[in-house]
Write a protein that holds these residues in place. Structure first.
Motif, PDB file in Angstrom:
ATOM      1  N   MET A 179       0.932  -1.249  -0.131  1.00  0.00           N
ATOM      2  CA  MET A 179      -0.037   0.120   0.141  1.00  0.00           C
ATOM      3  C   MET A 179       1.034   1.205   0.129  1.00  0.00           C
ATOM      4  O   MET A 179       0.416   2.403   0.550  1.00  0.00           O
ATOM      5  CB  MET A 179      -0.895  -0.073   1.225  1.00  0.00           C
ATOM      6  CG  MET A 179      -1.740  -1.226   1.254  1.00  0.00           C
ATOM      7  SD  MET A 179      -3.061  -1.492  -0.255  1.00  0.00           S
ATOM      8  CE  MET A 179      -3.958   0.124   0.101  1.00  0.00           C
ATOM      9  N   GLU A 180       2.067   1.353  -0.380  1.00  0.00           N
ATOM     10  CA  GLU A 180       2.964   2.226  -0.305  1.00  0.00           C
ATOM     11  C   GLU A 180       3.509   2.865  -1.942  1.00  0.00           C
ATOM     12  O   GLU A 180       3.544   1.792  -2.856  1.00  0.00           O
ATOM     13  CB  GLU A 180       4.228   1.782   0.223  1.00  0.00           C
ATOM     14  CG  GLU A 180       3.954   1.702   1.874  1.00  0.00           C
ATOM     15  CD  GLU A 180       5.303   1.242   2.451  1.00  0.00           C
ATOM     16  OE1 GLU A 180       6.527   1.114   2.036  1.00  0.00           O
ATOM     17  OE2 GLU A 180       5.034   0.986   3.869  1.00  0.00           O
ATOM     18  N   ASN A 181       3.898   3.867  -2.066  1.00  0.00           N
ATOM     19  CA  ASN A 181       4.619   4.424  -3.392  1.00  0.00           C
ATOM     20  C   ASN A 181       3.502   4.287  -4.657  1.00  0.00           C
ATOM     21  O   ASN A 181       3.696   3.962  -5.571  1.00  0.00           O
ATOM     22  CB  ASN A 181       5.687   3.580  -3.765  1.00  0.00           C
ATOM     23  CG  ASN A 181       6.750   3.795  -2.393  1.00  0.00           C
ATOM     24  OD1 ASN A 181       7.050   5.069  -2.058  1.00  0.00           O
ATOM     25  ND2 ASN A 181       7.399   2.782  -2.209  1.00  0.00           N
ATOM     26  N   CYS A 182       2.174   4.321  -4.056  1.00  0.00           N
ATOM     27  CA  CYS A 182       0.973   4.332  -5.193  1.00  0.00           C
ATOM     28  C   CYS A 182       1.255   5.768  -6.113  1.00  0.00           C
ATOM     29  O   CYS A 182       1.629   6.392  -5.775  1.00  0.00           O
ATOM     30  CB  CYS A 182      -0.278   4.298  -4.619  1.00  0.00           C
ATOM     31  SG  CYS A 182      -0.610   2.839  -3.338  1.00  0.00           S
ATOM     32  N   LYS A 183       0.826   5.424  -7.371  1.00  0.00           N
ATOM     33  CA  LYS A 183       0.877   6.287  -8.174  1.00  0.00           C
ATOM     34  C   LYS A 183      -0.128   7.493  -8.112  1.00  0.00           C
ATOM     35  O   LYS A 183      -1.054   7.326  -7.786  1.00  0.00           O
ATOM     36  CB  LYS A 183       0.741   5.700  -9.753  1.00  0.00           C
ATOM     37  CG  LYS A 183       0.799   6.947 -10.806  1.00  0.00           C
ATOM     38  CD  LYS A 183       0.653   6.006 -12.219  1.00  0.00           C
ATOM     39  CE  LYS A 183       0.508   7.050 -13.343  1.00  0.00           C
ATOM     40  NZ  LYS A 183       0.620   6.553 -14.846  1.00  0.00           N
ATOM     41  N   ASP A 184       0.584   8.781  -8.238  1.00  0.00           N
ATOM     42  CA  ASP A 184      -0.156   9.731  -7.711  1.00  0.00           C
ATOM     43  C   ASP A 184      -0.523  10.385  -9.210  1.00  0.00           C
ATOM     44  O   ASP A 184       0.365  11.435  -9.418  1.00  0.00           O
ATOM     45  CB  ASP A 184       0.592  10.754  -6.610  1.00  0.00           C
ATOM     46  CG  ASP A 184      -0.515  11.896  -6.267  1.00  0.00           C
ATOM     47  OD1 ASP A 184      -1.570  11.921  -6.270  1.00  0.00           O
ATOM     48  OD2 ASP A 184       0.226  13.003  -5.667  1.00  0.00           O
ATOM     49  N   ALA A 185      -1.600  10.381  -9.551  1.00  0.00           N
ATOM     50  CA  ALA A 185      -2.115  10.787 -10.912  1.00  0.00           C
ATOM     51  C   ALA A 185      -3.619  11.232 -10.745  1.00  0.00           C
ATOM     52  O   ALA A 185      -4.487  10.540 -10.225  1.00  0.00           O
ATOM     53  CB  ALA A 185      -1.628   9.862 -11.964  1.00  0.00           C
ATOM     54  N   PRO A 186      -3.915  12.225 -11.499  1.00  0.00           N
ATOM     55  CA  PRO A 186      -5.412  12.400 -11.441  1.00  0.00           C
ATOM     56  C   PRO A 186      -6.193  11.238 -12.276  1.00  0.00           C
ATOM     57  O   PRO A 186      -5.621  10.751 -13.439  1.00  0.00           O
ATOM     58  CB  PRO A 186      -5.734  13.951 -12.297  1.00  0.00           C
ATOM     59  CG  PRO A 186      -4.449  13.879 -12.796  1.00  0.00           C
ATOM     60  CD  PRO A 186      -3.146  13.212 -12.339  1.00  0.00           C
ATOM     61  N   VAL A 187      -7.343  11.107 -12.091  1.00  0.00           N
ATOM     62  CA  VAL A 187      -8.260  10.179 -12.791  1.00  0.00           C
ATOM     63  C   VAL A 187      -8.846  10.892 -13.935  1.00  0.00           C
ATOM     64  O   VAL A 187      -9.455  12.070 -13.747  1.00  0.00           O
ATOM     65  CB  VAL A 187      -9.290   9.586 -12.103  1.00  0.00           C
ATOM     66  CG1 VAL A 187     -10.257   8.726 -12.532  1.00  0.00           C
ATOM     67  CG2 VAL A 187      -8.769   8.749 -10.891  1.00  0.00           C
ATOM     68  N   LYS A 188      -8.634  10.333 -15.057  1.00  0.00           N
ATOM     69  CA  LYS A 188      -9.600  11.122 -16.314  1.00  0.00           C
ATOM     70  C   LYS A 188      -9.886   9.913 -17.137  1.00  0.00           C
ATOM     71  O   LYS A 188      -9.330   8.782 -17.279  1.00  0.00           O
ATOM     72  CB  LYS A 188      -8.468  11.943 -16.992  1.00  0.00           C
ATOM     73  CG  LYS A 188      -7.209  11.356 -17.504  1.00  0.00           C
ATOM     74  CD  LYS A 188      -6.270  12.343 -18.137  1.00  0.00           C
ATOM     75  CE  LYS A 188      -5.012  11.587 -18.762  1.00  0.00           C
ATOM     76  NZ  LYS A 188      -4.216  12.584 -19.228  1.00  0.00           N
ATOM     77  N   VAL A 189     -11.004  10.214 -17.917  1.00  0.00           N
ATOM     78  CA  VAL A 189     -11.471   9.549 -19.128  1.00  0.00           C
ATOM     79  C   VAL A 189     -10.580   9.313 -20.227  1.00  0.00           C
ATOM     80  O   VAL A 189     -10.098  10.400 -20.625  1.00  0.00           O
ATOM     81  CB  VAL A 189     -12.653   9.833 -19.447  1.00  0.00           C
ATOM     82  CG1 VAL A 189     -13.408   9.091 -20.438  1.00  0.00           C
ATOM     83  CG2 VAL A 189     -13.728   9.933 -18.065  1.00  0.00           C
ATOM     84  N   THR A 190     -10.107   8.244 -20.424  1.00  0.00           N
ATOM     85  CA  THR A 190      -9.172   8.124 -21.669  1.00  0.00           C
ATOM     86  C   THR A 190      -9.611   7.466 -22.898  1.00  0.00           C
ATOM     87  O   THR A 190      -9.163   7.590 -24.290  1.00  0.00           O
ATOM     88  CB  THR A 190      -7.931   7.344 -21.354  1.00  0.00           C
ATOM     89  OG1 THR A 190      -8.331   5.972 -21.036  1.00  0.00           O
ATOM     90  CG2 THR A 190      -7.056   8.034 -20.214  1.00  0.00           C
ATOM     91  N   MET A 191     -10.973   6.805 -22.913  1.00  0.00           N
ATOM     92  CA  MET A 191     -11.715   6.163 -23.799  1.00  0.00           C
ATOM     93  C   MET A 191     -12.980   6.046 -23.503  1.00  0.00           C
ATOM     94  O   MET A 191     -13.583   5.836 -22.633  1.00  0.00           O
ATOM     95  CB  MET A 191     -11.143   4.583 -23.883  1.00  0.00           C
ATOM     96  CG  MET A 191     -11.743   3.847 -25.153  1.00  0.00           C
ATOM     97  SD  MET A 191     -10.922   2.271 -25.161  1.00  0.00           S
ATOM     98  CE  MET A 191      -9.162   2.291 -25.432  1.00  0.00           C
ATOM     99  N   ARG A 192     -13.937   6.158 -24.893  1.00  0.00           N
ATOM    100  CA  ARG A 192     -15.323   6.030 -24.586  1.00  0.00           C
ATOM    101  C   ARG A 192     -15.403   4.503 -24.792  1.00  0.00           C
ATOM    102  O   ARG A 192     -15.005   3.848 -25.503  1.00  0.00           O
ATOM    103  CB  ARG A 192     -16.065   6.880 -25.683  1.00  0.00           C
ATOM    104  CG  ARG A 192     -15.899   8.260 -25.572  1.00  0.00           C
ATOM    105  CD  ARG A 192     -16.362   8.898 -26.831  1.00  0.00           C
ATOM    106  NE  ARG A 192     -17.791   8.955 -27.019  1.00  0.00           N
ATOM    107  CZ  ARG A 192     -18.814   9.289 -26.430  1.00  0.00           C
ATOM    108  NH1 ARG A 192     -18.648  10.269 -25.509  1.00  0.00           N
ATOM    109  NH2 ARG A 192     -20.099   9.082 -26.888  1.00  0.00           N
ATOM    110  N   ALA A 193     -16.689   3.931 -24.045  1.00  0.00           N
ATOM    111  CA  ALA A 193     -16.841   2.621 -24.324  1.00  0.00           C
ATOM    112  C   ALA A 193     -17.569   2.264 -25.400  1.00  0.00           C
ATOM    113  O   ALA A 193     -18.583   1.258 -25.151  1.00  0.00           O
ATOM    114  CB  ALA A 193     -17.720   2.399 -22.822  1.00  0.00           C
TER     115      ALA A 193
END
Length: 356
Positions: free
Chosen positions: A188-202
Motif C-alpha cells: 500500500m506504498e508508493n502508489c501512483k499519484d495521478a489524476p483520474v481522467k477518462v481516456t476512452m469511450r466505451a
C-alpha cells in the motif's frame, strides 16, 4: 451432486431429524420422494448424461425464438442493445474485444441446452418444453452456421455436434501454480499519484450510444456496381436483339419460397394488409426501385443506392439476399443471407406472387 439435489436432501434430513445437532425430529414434513428430487435435478453435464428425450428442428426453433427470445436476443440471435449476442464472433477470441457467443466461445452444447432449459425465457424461466429447448438450441446452432436449415436436434445427436471452441479451455491450475505468489500483505506504498481522467469511450462495450447520422456512407460505386454493369451491357447490346421473354410464374416454386420466407417474416410482412416492421413491407418489391416504401426509414447506404438507380430485379435481389452486408456496406439488415441458390430462387418467386 447438483445443488438442487443437495437442497432436497438437506430438507429431508431436517424433516426427519437427521441434521447435525438435532436430538430428535421436528415432526415436520417428510423425506423428498425420488420423483420430486428428479423434478428439480435438471443438471446436464458435458458427457450428455440426463439429456431428456425429445427433438426440435431449426425451422421450429426459428418460430419459437422469434416469439419467446427475439425481444432480447434479436431475430437472428444478433443481440439487441446490451442483451447478449448468441451468434457470430468466430475468430475473435484472440482480440482485445472478443465476441463470446455460443458459436465462438462455448465448448459444450450441453451447457447451452441446460441454461436455456433452466433459465429461459427471461422472466418466465422453466416454461419451455424439452422439444422447444431442442428446437431453440438447433436454431442457435443454425444462426452460428454450424448446421443447415433442415437440421433437427435431439437427445440422440446432440453430443455429435462439434463446437468450434471445444478444445479452447485448459484446466484451472492456479491454486497450485500461482496462489503462492499472491500470499502476504498487499503493498500500500508508493502508489501512483495521478489524476483520474477518462481516456476512452466505451464504444467497444456498446454502452455509449453512437450518433446514427455518423453511420459511414456506403460508396455509390460499391452499392450499385452490379446494376451499373447490367445497364452498360444493355446499352452495348445490338438494337435488333429482342429481349428475352420473362419466365412464366411457377406456383409450386412460390409455395416452396413461402417456407423459405419464414426466415424473413420476423422483420418483413408481405401481401394484403402488410405493414412496415423492423424491415419494410415487401409487397411488390420485385421490379421496384430501392428504398421506395413510404414511411420506412432506410439506412443511408440504401438511400444512396436508390439515388443511383438501384432496381430490385431478380438478379439484384438474389445477390442481396445471398449476403446482404457484403452486397451493401452500411445496410441495417442483420440477416446473414441465404446460402442455397434454390432457396434464393424460391423466395424470389414467392415475392413475385404478391404484387402491388
Amino acid at each position: 451432486m447438483s445443488r438442487f439435489l443437495k437442497s432436497a436432501t438437506l430438507i429431508a434430513m431436517l424433516a426427519t431429524g437427521a441434521g447435525p445437532g438435532l436430538a430428535q425430529g421436528l415432526g415436520l414434513g417428510r423425506p423428498a420422494l425420488p420423483e420430486e428430487i428428479a423434478a428439480w435435478n435438471h443438471d446436464i453435464d458435458p458427457s450428455g448424461a440426463d439429456l431428456p428425450a425429445g427433438a426440435g428442428s431449426v425451422m421450429e426453433g426459428e418460430e419459437i425464438f422469434a416469439e419467446r427470445c427475439a425481444s432480447c436476443h434479436g431475430d437472428f440471435a444478433e443481440g439487441i442493445g446490451n442483451w447478449p449476442k448468441l451468434a457470430g464472433g468466430r475468430g475473435t477470441l484472440d482480440r482485445d474485444d472478443p465476441l463470446k457467443t455460443v458459436g465462438s466461445y462455448w465448448p459444450h452444447l450441453t451447457t447451452a441446452f441446460d441454461y436455456i432449459r433452466r433459465s429461459m425465457p427471461y422472466g418466465n424461466a422453466g416454461t419451455l418444453t424439452d422439444d422447444e429447448v431442442y428446437a431453440i438450441t438447433a436454431y442457435i446452432l443454425y444462426s452460428n452456421d454450424l448446421v443447415d436449415g433442415e437440421f433437427e436436434l435431439s437427445d440422440q445427436n446432440l453430443m455429435d455436434v462439434e463446437m468450434p471452441n471445444a478444445g479452447g479451455f485448459i484446466v484451472d491450475d492456479r491454486a497450485e501454480t500461482e496462489y503462492a505468489l499472491w500470499q502476504g500483505e498487499p503493498c500500500m506504498e508508493n502508489c501512483k499519484d495521478a489524476p483520474v481522467k477518462v481516456t476512452m469511450r466505451a464504444m467497444v462495450l456498446d454502452v455509449t450510444p453512437q450518433d446514427e447520422d455518423a453511420e459511414p456512407q456506403a460508396s455509390s460505386a460499391e452499392v450499385v456496381k452490379a446494376t451499373a454493369t447490367q445497364v452498360a451491357s444493355a446499352e452495348e447490346a445490338p438494337a435488333e436483339e429482342a429481349p428475352a421473354a420473362a419466365a412464366a410464374f411457377d406456383p409450386e416454386l412460390a409455395k416452396a419460397g413461402e417456407k423459405v420466407f419464414r426466415k424473413c417474416k420476423s422483420c418483413h410482412q408481405i401481401g394484403a394488409g402488410a405493414k412496415n416492421r423492423s424491415g419494410p413491407l415487401l409487397t411488390g418489391v420485385v421490379g421496384r426501385a430501392a428504398a421506395a416504401v413510404d414511411g420506412f426509414k432506410y439506412s443511408r447506404a440504401m438511400t444512396s443506392a436508390a439515388g443511383e438507380g438501384l432496381i430490385w430485379n431478380e438478379a439484384e435481389l438474389s445477390s442481396f439476399l445471398a449476403a446482404p452486408k457484403s452486397y451493401m456496406k452500411g445496410t441495417r439488415m442483420s440477416f446473414r443471407g441465404l446460402n442455397k441458390q434454390e432457396d434464393l430462387t424460391a423466395v424470389i418467386e414467392y415475392l413475385k406472387s404478391a404484387g402491388d
